[in-house]
Design an enzyme around this catalytic site. Structure first.
Site, PDB file in Angstrom:
ATOM      1  N   ASP A 189      41.388  39.432  21.099  1.00  0.00           N
ATOM      2  CA  ASP A 189      39.981  39.847  21.073  1.00  0.00           C
ATOM      3  C   ASP A 189      39.662  40.168  19.612  1.00  0.00           C
ATOM      4  O   ASP A 189      40.567  40.249  18.775  1.00  0.00           O
ATOM      5  CB  ASP A 189      39.764  41.091  21.971  1.00  0.00           C
ATOM      6  CG  ASP A 189      38.306  41.567  21.961  1.00  0.00           C
ATOM      7  OD1 ASP A 189      37.409  40.706  22.019  1.00  0.00           O
ATOM      8  OD2 ASP A 189      38.057  42.786  21.868  1.00  0.00           O
ATOM      9  N   SER A 190      38.390  40.397  19.323  1.00  0.00           N
ATOM     10  CA  SER A 190      38.011  40.762  17.957  1.00  0.00           C
ATOM     11  C   SER A 190      38.384  42.212  17.635  1.00  0.00           C
ATOM     12  O   SER A 190      38.234  42.644  16.493  1.00  0.00           O
ATOM     13  CB  SER A 190      36.502  40.578  17.786  1.00  0.00           C
ATOM     14  OG  SER A 190      35.818  41.392  18.725  1.00  0.00           O
TER      15      SER A 190
ATOM     16  N   CYS B  14      38.080  38.164  25.514  1.00  0.00           N
ATOM     17  CA  CYS B  14      36.835  38.288  24.756  1.00  0.00           C
ATOM     18  C   CYS B  14      35.862  37.276  25.336  1.00  0.00           C
ATOM     19  O   CYS B  14      36.176  36.080  25.405  1.00  0.00           O
ATOM     20  CB  CYS B  14      37.124  37.963  23.286  1.00  0.00           C
ATOM     21  SG  CYS B  14      35.646  37.829  22.277  1.00  0.00           S
TER      22      CYS B  14
ATOM     23  N   GLU C  94      34.055  50.055  18.744  1.00  0.00           N
ATOM     24  CA  GLU C  94      35.118  49.837  17.758  1.00  0.00           C
ATOM     25  C   GLU C  94      35.254  51.073  16.849  1.00  0.00           C
ATOM     26  O   GLU C  94      36.351  51.427  16.428  1.00  0.00           O
ATOM     27  CB  GLU C  94      34.745  48.597  16.931  1.00  0.00           C
ATOM     28  CG  GLU C  94      35.870  47.892  16.256  1.00  0.00           C
ATOM     29  CD  GLU C  94      36.924  47.280  17.188  1.00  0.00           C
ATOM     30  OE1 GLU C  94      36.625  46.873  18.300  1.00  0.00           O
ATOM     31  OE2 GLU C  94      38.084  47.256  16.747  1.00  0.00           O
TER      32      GLU C  94
ATOM     33  N   CYS D  88      30.810  41.655  27.870  1.00  0.00           N
ATOM     34  CA  CYS D  88      31.580  41.717  26.621  1.00  0.00           C
ATOM     35  C   CYS D  88      32.678  42.739  26.880  1.00  0.00           C
ATOM     36  O   CYS D  88      32.402  43.811  27.448  1.00  0.00           O
ATOM     37  CB  CYS D  88      30.679  42.169  25.475  1.00  0.00           C
ATOM     38  SG  CYS D  88      31.550  42.736  23.988  1.00  0.00           S
TER      39      CYS D  88
ATOM     40  N   HIS E 210      34.229  44.766  25.115  1.00  0.00           N
ATOM     41  CA  HIS E 210      34.049  46.086  24.509  1.00  0.00           C
ATOM     42  C   HIS E 210      33.234  47.029  25.404  1.00  0.00           C
ATOM     43  O   HIS E 210      33.392  48.247  25.355  1.00  0.00           O
ATOM     44  CB  HIS E 210      33.336  45.969  23.158  1.00  0.00           C
ATOM     45  CG  HIS E 210      34.234  45.613  22.013  1.00  0.00           C
ATOM     46  ND1 HIS E 210      34.725  44.345  21.830  1.00  0.00           N
ATOM     47  CD2 HIS E 210      34.711  46.365  20.994  1.00  0.00           C
ATOM     48  CE1 HIS E 210      35.484  44.329  20.729  1.00  0.00           C
ATOM     49  NE2 HIS E 210      35.486  45.547  20.202  1.00  0.00           N
TER      50      HIS E 210
HETATM   51  N1  DGL Z   1      34.749  41.745  22.746  1.00  0.00           N
HETATM   52  C1  DGL Z   1      33.929  40.602  22.421  1.00  0.00           C
HETATM   53  C2  DGL Z   1      33.372  39.984  23.694  1.00  0.00           C
HETATM   54  O1  DGL Z   1      33.917  40.188  24.764  1.00  0.00           O
HETATM   55  C3  DGL Z   1      32.788  40.752  21.468  1.00  0.00           C
HETATM   56  C4  DGL Z   1      32.776  41.775  20.389  1.00  0.00           C
HETATM   57  C5  DGL Z   1      32.367  41.156  19.084  1.00  0.00           C
HETATM   58  O2  DGL Z   1      31.167  40.901  18.864  1.00  0.00           O
HETATM   59  O3  DGL Z   1      33.300  40.889  18.306  1.00  0.00           O
HETATM   60  O4  DGL Z   1      32.420  39.273  23.662  1.00  0.00           O
END
Ligand code: DGL
Length: 261
Positions: free
Chosen positions: A10-11, A73, A151, A183, A185
């Site tokens: 993931d990011s 992600c 984050e 998402c 997050h």
């Molecule tokens: N966690 C990522 C997702 O599920 C997105 C977060 C980001 O923008 O990096 O889309």
């Protein structure tokens, strides 16, 4: 029996939602979790860029000899999963916005999908809306700034709630009774959403994706030996200390057993 690790990326901290559910279901599996914080956020980046990055991260995970890759992600899944499946010989499990359960559960027939720009731009999103949401009013709300709040460890703060109120308040007032966390997050904002909008149903697919990952291991006869205690190996492309601090705030204090740059 196959004790090679499962890879996840993931990011940043978002995919930890899937990781936690996966470890609850299959504590015997080793996991290599790759947090690409040097490239955070993915949401506003062009799909081609996220795709290229997803390929690079996949190669890195394959160097760690992973047997399955979970694209934890939504943005990367939207940009890359079908190409990753064509290009690499390992199985992939990805995120799909929970449009189907939302359409089935909503009583008012109005649902909100909260996700990044990248997820809404992808054809995966258009496909699930087309396939599963006939007769349901689906509103796409871009969660600008939300992943960054998570984050930065700001889930549960007044700032997170103000942002959520601004993004979701008008939709809930207009009759939406279901919010899809599109998402990874946003999993960590579920408690804020529940507190702000009592009675609104929250759809979070992280557990379903974890279950699907365990099922793929079963089907491909790649489950690790039962009874062992799986290790977690963390790879962070950005600031490792900041990431570990963020993990701790989310309740992962004792899980990092090995460290890799
Ligand atoms: N966690 C990522 C997702 O599920 C997105 C977060 C980001 O923008 O990096 O889309």
């Amino acid at each position: 029996m196959d004790n090679r690790p499962v890879g996840m990326f993931d990011s940043g901290v978002g995919g930890l939602s899937v990781l936690r559910a996966f470890r609850d279901i299959t504590p015997e599996e080793d996991v290599v979790y790759l947090a690409d914080t040097a490239w955070f956020p993915y949401g506003p980046r062009p799909a081609a860029e996220v795709r290229k990055r997803s390929f690079a991260l996949t190669r890195r995970l394959l160097e760690s000899n992973v047997k399955l890759i979970v694209v934890a992600c939504n943005t990367a899944s939207a940009a890359a999963i079908s190409d990753l499946r064509k290009a690499f010989p390992v199985p992939f499990v990805g995120m799909v916005p929970g449009v189907k359960p939302a359409a089935l559960r909503s009583r008012s027939g109005r649902v909100v999908i909260l996700a990044t720009e990248g997820t809404f731009d992808g054809e995966l999103y258009a496909r699930v809306v087309d396939e599963f949401a006939r007769g349901t009013t689906v509103t796409a709300v871009t969660g600008t700034g939300l992943a960054a709040l998570v984050e930065a460890g700001q889930a549960g703060t007044a700032r997170a709630r103000e942002t959520l109120e601004r993004l979701l308040g008008p939709q809930v007032k207009a009759g939406a009774d279901t919010v899809v966390l599109g998402c990874t997050h946003y999993h960590f904002l579920a408690a804020d959403i529940a507190a702000l909008f009592p009675g609104v149903e929250i759809i979070d697919t992280s557990e379903a994706v974890a279950r699907r990952s365990a099922q793929v291991l079963e089907e491909t006869e790649m489950r690790a030996e039962p009874g062992r205690s799986g290790a977690l190996n963390l790879i962070v492309t950005g600031d490792r200390d900041a990431f570990e601090a963020a993990m701790q705030r989310l309740g992962f204090e004792h899980t990092v057993m090995e460290a890799t740059r």
